[in-house]
Motif scaffolding. Structure first.
Motif, short mmCIF file in Angstrom:
data_model
loop_
_atom_site.label_atom_id
_atom_site.label_comp_id
_atom_site.label_asym_id
_atom_site.label_seq_id
_atom_site.Cartn_x
_atom_site.Cartn_y
_atom_site.Cartn_z
N VAL A 10 0.85 -1.19 0.00
CA VAL A 10 0.00 0.00 0.00
C VAL A 10 0.89 1.24 0.00
CG1 VAL A 10 -1.86 1.22 1.18
CG2 VAL A 10 -1.73 -1.27 1.35
N ASN A 11 0.66 2.10 -0.97
CA ASN A 11 1.41 3.35 -1.08
C ASN A 11 2.91 3.13 -1.06
OD1 ASN A 11 -1.10 4.63 -1.11
ND2 ASN A 11 -1.08 4.95 1.10
N GLY A 12 3.34 2.04 -1.69
CA GLY A 12 4.76 1.75 -1.82
C GLY A 12 5.40 1.03 -0.66
N ALA A 13 4.64 0.66 0.35
CA ALA A 13 5.18 -0.05 1.52
C ALA A 13 4.40 -1.33 1.76
CB ALA A 13 5.11 0.84 2.76
N ASP A 14 5.11 -2.35 2.21
CA ASP A 14 4.46 -3.62 2.55
C ASP A 14 3.88 -3.56 3.95
OD1 ASP A 14 5.04 -4.79 0.11
OD2 ASP A 14 6.91 -5.69 0.81
N HIS A 15 2.68 -4.10 4.10
CA HIS A 15 2.00 -4.14 5.39
C HIS A 15 1.53 -5.58 5.63
CE1 HIS A 15 1.67 0.26 5.85
NE2 HIS A 15 1.58 0.24 4.53
N ASP A 16 2.06 -6.20 6.68
CA ASP A 16 1.60 -7.54 7.05
C ASP A 16 0.25 -7.40 7.75
OD1 ASP A 16 3.84 -8.83 6.04
OD2 ASP A 16 4.94 -8.55 7.91
N VAL A 17 -0.69 -8.20 7.31
CA VAL A 17 -2.04 -8.19 7.89
C VAL A 17 -2.24 -9.56 8.54
CG1 VAL A 17 -4.50 -7.93 7.42
CG2 VAL A 17 -2.83 -6.63 6.08
N ALA A 18 -2.25 -9.57 9.86
CA ALA A 18 -2.31 -10.84 10.58
C ALA A 18 -3.63 -11.07 11.29
CB ALA A 18 -1.17 -10.90 11.60
N ASP A 19 -4.42 -10.02 11.45
CA ASP A 19 -5.62 -10.16 12.27
C ASP A 19 -6.89 -9.92 11.46
OD1 ASP A 19 -5.06 -7.51 11.86
OD2 ASP A 19 -5.43 -6.88 13.92
N SER A 20 -6.87 -10.30 10.20
CA SER A 20 -8.02 -10.11 9.32
C SER A 20 -8.55 -11.47 8.90
CB SER A 20 -7.59 -9.32 8.08
OG SER A 20 -8.62 -9.26 7.13
N TRP A 21 -9.83 -11.56 8.67
CA TRP A 21 -10.37 -12.79 8.09
C TRP A 21 -10.34 -12.63 6.56
CZ3 TRP A 21 -15.35 -12.71 5.70
CH2 TRP A 21 -16.08 -11.55 5.91
N LEU A 22 -10.22 -13.69 5.84
CA LEU A 22 -9.97 -13.65 4.40
C LEU A 22 -11.06 -12.96 3.60
CD1 LEU A 22 -8.23 -17.07 3.73
CD2 LEU A 22 -7.22 -14.80 3.93
N GLY A 23 -12.27 -12.90 4.10
CA GLY A 23 -13.36 -12.23 3.39
C GLY A 23 -13.54 -10.78 3.75
N GLU A 24 -12.65 -10.23 4.57
CA GLU A 24 -12.78 -8.84 5.01
C GLU A 24 -12.50 -7.89 3.86
OE1 GLU A 24 -11.59 -6.23 8.94
OE2 GLU A 24 -10.46 -8.04 8.49
N SER A 25 -13.25 -6.79 3.81
CA SER A 25 -13.10 -5.84 2.71
C SER A 25 -11.76 -5.11 2.79
CB SER A 25 -14.24 -4.82 2.69
OG SER A 25 -14.07 -3.88 3.72
N LEU A 26 -11.28 -4.71 1.62
CA LEU A 26 -10.06 -3.92 1.55
C LEU A 26 -10.24 -2.63 2.34
CD1 LEU A 26 -7.23 -3.47 0.48
CD2 LEU A 26 -8.25 -2.67 -1.68
N LEU A 27 -11.41 -2.01 2.26
CA LEU A 27 -11.67 -0.79 3.02
C LEU A 27 -11.44 -1.01 4.51
CD1 LEU A 27 -12.73 2.11 3.35
CD2 LEU A 27 -15.04 1.12 3.46
N ASP A 28 -12.02 -2.06 5.07
CA ASP A 28 -11.88 -2.32 6.50
C ASP A 28 -10.44 -2.61 6.88
OD1 ASP A 28 -14.56 -1.86 6.94
OD2 ASP A 28 -15.10 -4.00 6.90
N VAL A 29 -9.72 -3.33 6.05
CA VAL A 29 -8.32 -3.64 6.34
C VAL A 29 -7.48 -2.36 6.28
CG1 VAL A 29 -6.25 -4.84 5.50
CG2 VAL A 29 -8.43 -6.06 5.70
N LEU A 30 -7.71 -1.53 5.26
CA LEU A 30 -6.96 -0.27 5.17
C LEU A 30 -7.17 0.59 6.40
CD1 LEU A 30 -7.58 0.63 1.42
CD2 LEU A 30 -5.40 -0.10 2.45
N ARG A 31 -8.41 0.71 6.83
CA ARG A 31 -8.73 1.59 7.95
C ARG A 31 -8.42 0.95 9.32
NH1 ARG A 31 -11.74 6.06 7.26
NH2 ARG A 31 -12.75 5.80 9.28
N ASP A 32 -8.90 -0.26 9.53
CA ASP A 32 -8.85 -0.87 10.86
C ASP A 32 -7.57 -1.64 11.15
OD1 ASP A 32 -11.43 0.13 11.07
OD2 ASP A 32 -12.38 -1.79 10.62
N ARG A 33 -6.91 -2.16 10.14
CA ARG A 33 -5.71 -2.97 10.36
C ARG A 33 -4.42 -2.19 10.05
NH1 ARG A 33 -9.33 -5.62 12.74
NH2 ARG A 33 -10.50 -7.14 11.58
N ILE A 34 -4.47 -1.36 8.99
CA ILE A 34 -3.27 -0.63 8.57
C ILE A 34 -3.27 0.80 9.11
CG2 ILE A 34 -1.95 0.16 6.56
CD1 ILE A 34 -2.93 -2.34 5.08
N GLY A 35 -4.44 1.34 9.40
CA GLY A 35 -4.53 2.67 10.00
C GLY A 35 -4.57 3.82 9.00
#
Length: 107
Positions: A10-35
């Motif tokens: 995202v935006n040129g940087a790698d972000h490990d996402v460890a606490d998301s379920w596979l069906g979670e929306s990209l929007l929710d992951v961007l906001r809630d997991r990556i900040g």
């Protein structure tokens, strides 16, 4: 639901996402997991565009994309459009016009 670790670029940087379920929306992951709070959740139906991001150069509604399907793709959010303190032409136009949030309903 099963959680699995995956990495999003995202935006040129790698972000490990460890606490998301596979069906979670990209929007929710961007906001809630990556900040990254620039993409907004409004209609959750892909109608308003407030959650728009680019994925490998294509504009998408992040509320309709499963985050895990964006692995190995370049995601750009509003935060990645221009460096901090140097707004893009579009960002400057929003400020000049008094646009708020995504600008979807700005006259």
């Amino acid at each position: 639901m099963s959680n699995q670790i995956f990495t999003l670029r995202v935006n040129g940087a790698d972000h490990d996402v460890a606490d998301s379920w596979l069906g979670e929306s990209l929007l929710d992951v961007l906001r809630d997991r990556i900040g990254l709070m620039g993409s907004k959740g409004a209609c959750t139906q892909g109608e308003c565009g407030s959650c728009s991001v680019t994925v490998d150069g294509s504009l998408v509604c992040s509320c309709l994309v499963m985050a895990a399907t964006a692995v190995d793709q370049e995601i750009v959010t509003i935060e990645g459009v221009a460096p901090v303190g140097a707004p893009s032409d579009v960002q400057r136009a929003f400020v000049d016009a008094g646009a708020v949030q995504c600008g979807f309903c700005t006259p």
